[in-house]
Design a protein around this motif. Sequence first.
Motif, PDB file in Angstrom:
ATOM      1  N   VAL A 198      39.710  23.778 -24.297  1.00  0.00           N
ATOM      2  CA  VAL A 198      39.009  24.195 -23.087  1.00  0.00           C
ATOM      3  C   VAL A 198      38.162  25.411 -23.460  1.00  0.00           C
ATOM      4  O   VAL A 198      38.698  26.401 -23.953  1.00  0.00           O
ATOM      5  CB  VAL A 198      39.998  24.546 -21.959  1.00  0.00           C
ATOM      6  CG1 VAL A 198      39.254  25.008 -20.719  1.00  0.00           C
ATOM      7  CG2 VAL A 198      40.894  23.363 -21.644  1.00  0.00           C
TER       8      VAL A 198
ATOM      9  N   ALA B  68      35.894  20.464 -17.619  1.00  0.00           N
ATOM     10  CA  ALA B  68      35.947  21.918 -17.734  1.00  0.00           C
ATOM     11  C   ALA B  68      34.913  22.502 -16.778  1.00  0.00           C
ATOM     12  O   ALA B  68      33.742  22.127 -16.816  1.00  0.00           O
ATOM     13  CB  ALA B  68      35.662  22.355 -19.160  1.00  0.00           C
TER      14      ALA B  68
ATOM     15  N   LEU C 104      35.721  16.615 -20.589  1.00  0.00           N
ATOM     16  CA  LEU C 104      36.575  16.785 -21.760  1.00  0.00           C
ATOM     17  C   LEU C 104      37.133  15.447 -22.218  1.00  0.00           C
ATOM     18  O   LEU C 104      37.240  15.180 -23.400  1.00  0.00           O
ATOM     19  CB  LEU C 104      37.709  17.759 -21.459  1.00  0.00           C
ATOM     20  CG  LEU C 104      37.280  19.181 -21.094  1.00  0.00           C
ATOM     21  CD1 LEU C 104      38.493  20.018 -20.731  1.00  0.00           C
ATOM     22  CD2 LEU C 104      36.484  19.812 -22.226  1.00  0.00           C
TER      23      LEU C 104
ATOM     24  N   ARG D   4      38.164  26.366 -16.975  1.00  0.00           N
ATOM     25  CA  ARG D   4      39.457  25.773 -16.652  1.00  0.00           C
ATOM     26  C   ARG D   4      39.290  24.260 -16.606  1.00  0.00           C
ATOM     27  O   ARG D   4      38.239  23.761 -16.213  1.00  0.00           O
ATOM     28  CB  ARG D   4      39.974  26.261 -15.295  1.00  0.00           C
ATOM     29  CG  ARG D   4      40.164  27.761 -15.196  1.00  0.00           C
ATOM     30  CD  ARG D   4      41.294  28.216 -16.103  1.00  0.00           C
ATOM     31  NE  ARG D   4      41.548  29.635 -16.014  1.00  0.00           N
ATOM     32  CZ  ARG D   4      41.129  30.534 -16.895  1.00  0.00           C
ATOM     33  NH1 ARG D   4      40.402  30.167 -17.921  1.00  0.00           N
ATOM     34  NH2 ARG D   4      41.435  31.799 -16.755  1.00  0.00           N
ATOM     35  N   ALA D   5      40.313  23.530 -17.004  1.00  0.00           N
ATOM     36  CA  ALA D   5      40.274  22.066 -16.990  1.00  0.00           C
ATOM     37  C   ALA D   5      40.859  21.558 -15.672  1.00  0.00           C
ATOM     38  O   ALA D   5      41.940  21.973 -15.273  1.00  0.00           O
ATOM     39  CB  ALA D   5      41.059  21.505 -18.162  1.00  0.00           C
TER      40      ALA D   5
END
Length: 93
Positions: A17, A69, A57, A22-23
């Motif tokens: 990441v 992400a 991702l 943030r994923a």
Amino acid sequence: RYISVTGVQTCALPISVPTGMRAVSIVPRTAMPTLQPGSLVDIVANGQIIAARGIVLTTLDDNAGMVIAVSESNAPAVASAAASGEAAIVLAN
């Protein structure tokens, strides 16, 4: 930081990441285009872009959803929209 995604079709290794991001996992209620890791997308909810230029991702089996992400500041809104089923994916460039 790495995340591990089960049922992943496009990536067998842990996913990195990017720093400051943030994923978030999104399973849209509507059809979405076939995307590849690295594709750029906007996330839309309630007629507004809530996160621009997210990075795909990975995609989930049968392109049923994806892990994207997004910026740290947009992650709460994206996660909330994803949880309520309001998140839609739009291709970006």
